[in-house]
Structure formats: structure tokens, C-alpha cells
Design a protein around this motif. Sequence first.
Motif, mmCIF file in Angstrom:
data_model
loop_
_atom_site.group_PDB
_atom_site.id
_atom_site.type_symbol
_atom_site.label_atom_id
_atom_site.label_comp_id
_atom_site.label_asym_id
_atom_site.label_seq_id
_atom_site.Cartn_x
_atom_site.Cartn_y
_atom_site.Cartn_z
ATOM 1 N N PRO A 134 19.883 10.458 -1.223
ATOM 2 C CA PRO A 134 20.104 9.962 -2.587
ATOM 3 C C PRO A 134 19.139 8.842 -2.935
ATOM 4 N N SER A 135 19.077 8.505 -4.203
ATOM 5 C CA SER A 135 18.216 7.413 -4.651
ATOM 6 C C SER A 135 18.576 6.125 -3.918
ATOM 7 N N GLY A 136 17.533 5.411 -3.482
ATOM 8 C CA GLY A 136 17.759 4.148 -2.794
ATOM 9 C C GLY A 136 18.022 4.263 -1.313
ATOM 10 N N CYS A 137 17.871 5.456 -0.743
ATOM 11 C CA CYS A 137 18.177 5.638 0.685
ATOM 12 C C CYS A 137 17.026 5.203 1.588
ATOM 13 N N GLY A 138 15.817 4.968 1.019
ATOM 14 C CA GLY A 138 14.689 4.506 1.809
ATOM 15 C C GLY A 138 13.653 5.559 2.144
ATOM 16 N N LYS A 139 13.778 6.759 1.570
ATOM 17 C CA LYS A 139 12.851 7.829 1.942
ATOM 18 C C LYS A 139 11.415 7.547 1.488
ATOM 19 N N SER A 140 11.230 7.067 0.271
ATOM 20 C CA SER A 140 9.879 6.754 -0.201
ATOM 21 C C SER A 140 9.310 5.540 0.524
ATOM 22 N N THR A 141 10.156 4.556 0.813
ATOM 23 C CA THR A 141 9.703 3.377 1.565
ATOM 24 C C THR A 141 9.203 3.793 2.939
ATOM 25 N N LEU A 142 9.924 4.682 3.595
ATOM 26 C CA LEU A 142 9.520 5.154 4.923
ATOM 27 C C LEU A 142 8.191 5.901 4.844
ATOM 28 N N LEU A 143 8.014 6.707 3.802
ATOM 29 C CA LEU A 143 6.755 7.432 3.627
ATOM 30 C C LEU A 143 5.603 6.461 3.407
ATOM 31 N N ARG A 144 5.836 5.436 2.594
ATOM 32 C CA ARG A 144 4.793 4.453 2.308
ATOM 33 C C ARG A 144 4.469 3.600 3.543
ATOM 34 N N MET A 145 5.436 3.412 4.421
ATOM 35 C CA MET A 145 5.162 2.735 5.687
ATOM 36 C C MET A 145 4.218 3.564 6.553
ATOM 37 N N ILE A 146 4.430 4.876 6.572
ATOM 38 C CA ILE A 146 3.538 5.763 7.329
ATOM 39 C C ILE A 146 2.142 5.739 6.719
ATOM 40 N N ALA A 147 2.072 5.697 5.382
ATOM 41 C CA ALA A 147 0.777 5.678 4.692
ATOM 42 C C ALA A 147 0.070 4.332 4.825
ATOM 43 N N LEU B 50 0.998 1.761 2.907
ATOM 44 C CA LEU B 50 1.147 1.100 1.612
ATOM 45 C C LEU B 50 2.277 0.070 1.629
ATOM 46 N N GLU B 51 3.120 0.150 2.651
ATOM 47 C CA GLU B 51 4.142 -0.869 2.895
ATOM 48 C C GLU B 51 3.959 -1.375 4.317
ATOM 49 N N GLU B 52 3.992 -2.676 4.497
ATOM 50 C CA GLU B 52 3.851 -3.266 5.825
ATOM 51 C C GLU B 52 5.116 -3.009 6.645
ATOM 52 N N THR B 53 4.937 -2.580 7.895
ATOM 53 C CA THR B 53 6.062 -2.372 8.806
ATOM 54 C C THR B 53 6.450 -3.713 9.421
ATOM 55 N N THR B 54 7.695 -4.128 9.220
ATOM 56 C CA THR B 54 8.141 -5.445 9.694
ATOM 57 C C THR B 54 8.268 -5.478 11.212
ATOM 58 N N GLU B 55 8.902 -4.443 11.781
ATOM 59 C CA GLU B 55 9.044 -4.327 13.229
ATOM 60 C C GLU B 55 8.932 -2.862 13.610
ATOM 61 N N GLY B 56 8.699 -2.633 14.925
ATOM 62 C CA GLY B 56 8.581 -1.270 15.407
ATOM 63 C C GLY B 56 7.151 -0.776 15.343
ATOM 64 N N THR B 57 6.955 0.492 15.712
ATOM 65 C CA THR B 57 5.612 1.072 15.749
ATOM 66 C C THR B 57 5.574 2.420 15.039
ATOM 67 N N ILE B 58 4.395 2.736 14.495
ATOM 68 C CA ILE B 58 4.115 4.040 13.888
ATOM 69 C C ILE B 58 2.858 4.585 14.543
ATOM 70 N N ASN B 59 2.953 5.781 15.104
ATOM 71 C CA ASN B 59 1.813 6.426 15.748
ATOM 72 C C ASN B 59 1.473 7.716 15.031
ATOM 73 N N ILE B 60 0.191 7.920 14.770
ATOM 74 C CA ILE B 60 -0.311 9.195 14.267
ATOM 75 C C ILE B 60 -1.176 9.771 15.377
ATOM 76 N N GLY B 61 -0.678 10.836 15.992
ATOM 77 C CA GLY B 61 -1.327 11.328 17.203
ATOM 78 C C GLY B 61 -1.173 10.292 18.300
ATOM 79 N N ALA B 62 -2.273 9.975 18.953
ATOM 80 C CA ALA B 62 -2.254 8.982 20.038
ATOM 81 C C ALA B 62 -2.562 7.579 19.536
#
Length: 351
Positions: free
Chosen positions: A37-50, A52-64
Motif C-alpha cells: 500500500p501507499s507509504g509502505c516504503g517500496k519506492s524508498t527501497l528502490l531509490r536506495m538501490i539506485a 537516490l536515497e542514502e542508506t542509513t545502515e546496512g549494505t547493498i550489493n549489486i553483484g560482487a
Amino acid sequence: MTGVTLERAIKRYGTAQVIHGVDLEIQDGEFCVFVGPSGCGKSTLLRMIAGLEETTEGTINIGARDVTHMDPAKRGVAMVFQTYALYPHMTVGENMGFGLKMNGVAKAEIDKKVQEASNILKLDQYLKRKPKALSGGQRQRVAIGRAIVRGPEVFLFDEPLSNLDAELRVEMRVEIARLHQEIGATMIYVTHDQVEAMTMADKIVVLRDGRIEQVGAPLELYRNPKNKFVAGFIGSPSMNFLDCDVADGALVHPALTQPFKPSVDLPTGATKVTLGIRPEHIEIDRAANNLSVELTEALGGVSYTYVSASNGDRMIVEEREDERSTTGESVGMTFRPDRALLFDVETGQRL
């Protein structure tokens, strides 16, 4: 092409946390849909992968590669937005190749890549046109073509079809699904429309309040939801829920013509249990009269009948037979016991 992995990904805006420790693995070449639903964070999560949003904690890996704090331009992703964001003074071909031109790629190479993308998207005859001379669906194909030309490792789609009318949405769903099959790229797609999710995805990620509720293939989520939220969100029309009293190991409710004895053990001491039944697993029983037909939506090959019980609980029933219910009629219902799901009334968890 390559996959995407998120480990304990968190996003905060000041003291407000909107993404809560997301763990997710998207395989190479997979079509993954974020839905909720609206406001669940799906677009924010996508923008973190892109990026366009800074990741506060944790890691994002694309491939290796750890791309958590990497510049967006270096991540190897291309994003298609809800708005087409085309330059009105440029032709289709110029719009598609503009990113490469800005990176100093030779004109011959740009022309080659634009031609390849236009062949895939059937845009050859429109390359010399300006965006104002295109339909909404054609403009969205140009935006997708611009992403293809860049040759990214991962394609990101942020509700790309929400500005299109119903017929074009169906057409573009098919186009994007065909594109995925043709180029085999990893694609992550955000939508609030669970029909898009069910028809396009290899994997669906159901989000609520910045947390993952369940991950799985479309039919897996449809048949085996972990909780009431997923069960109600996946499927159209949504699942019917009845809060039933428990008496002698059976469920009792005004909508049921007789107590229902489920095949699963009920929680010890439970006095109420939520019964979930999908509209297509219910049949109208014209020999009974414990339900009142409030409205019937006739859609041709199928009708959706809205019925209410004496306590005010409402349900939707799918009817496909020649004889269908009419408004004001009194009926009953039967349902497939093997397709009934039970949920804890308090937690919503599947029993």
C-alpha cells in the motif's frame, strides 16, 4: 547481468525510521516486484538501490560490488520513472542516446545502440519524432529505451504505468514482460497494483510499514500467505475474512449455514478465529437464505456478488454460471474447505 542483495538495510529521516532492517536477495536475471500500500516504503527501497536515497545502515550489493555509498552513476543501474522525463526539444532518437552522448560515447556507437533498443521496443518509425507527437504508451517505451541504451546491470522501474489508461497499462505490462524475456536483465519493479505484480513477477516482495511481510513467487503468495495482510493484499477481488466464534472445535458465523470443522488444530482456548475464503472458492447456495445480496457487478463472463450476513459482515462471491444472483435476493453459500485459510484474530498470523 547480475543480482542485488540487501543486508539489514535501514533508512531514517532524522529520528523517523521508514525502512526497518530489510534483508533481500534478488537473483541474476530475476523480475522482482515490490508491492504494498501507499507509504509502505517500496519506492524508498528502490531509490536506495539506485543511490537516490542514502542508506542509513546496512549494505547493498549489486553483484560482487558493495554499492551502499557509491555514486548513482557508478552503480550500473538505469531507472524508469512514473513521469517520462523526456526532453521536449529532442527527437526520440536523441532522447534515447542523450546519456551516452553526455558520457562522450562516439556517435556511431550511440546510433548503433539506439537502433538496437528501438528494434526491441518497436520504435523505429518514431525515431525522428518529438515526444509531443507520441502517445503516453509510446513515450513510456522511449523512457525504457533510454534505459536499455545505457546497458545497465539492473533495471529499476518506479510505478512506470500509473499515468496510463487501463488499456495501455495492459499493453505495457505485456511489453515489459516481453522485454525481460528478450534481454534477460535483472529487473526490480515497484507498483501498488497487485495485478501488475501477479502477472509480471518471478518474485514478489510484499511490504508494509517499511518491513517485508513475505517474499515468494506469485502463486506461492496467493496460495500460501503467511498472514492476513498478505492474504488480503494478493488477489483481486481480495480475500473475504469472517471473525468466527469457536464452539466444540468448529467455527460458527451467521454467514455459515452450519458450523465449519477445519482440518487444522485450533489454538487451545481460542474463542475466535478469522476464516479467510477467496471469492472464487465460494458458491451461491439458493436453497439457503441467511445472506442478503446487496449488489451484483456483471462483467460479462464473470459477476462479483456482494452479500451481507445478519451481523453486517460483507463478502464478495465470484459467479460464472448462467444463473446469477440479483440485488435484494436472499441466498446462502458453500465453499471449498481445502481452500479456506485460518488466521489468529489478534496477530493476523496464519494458523
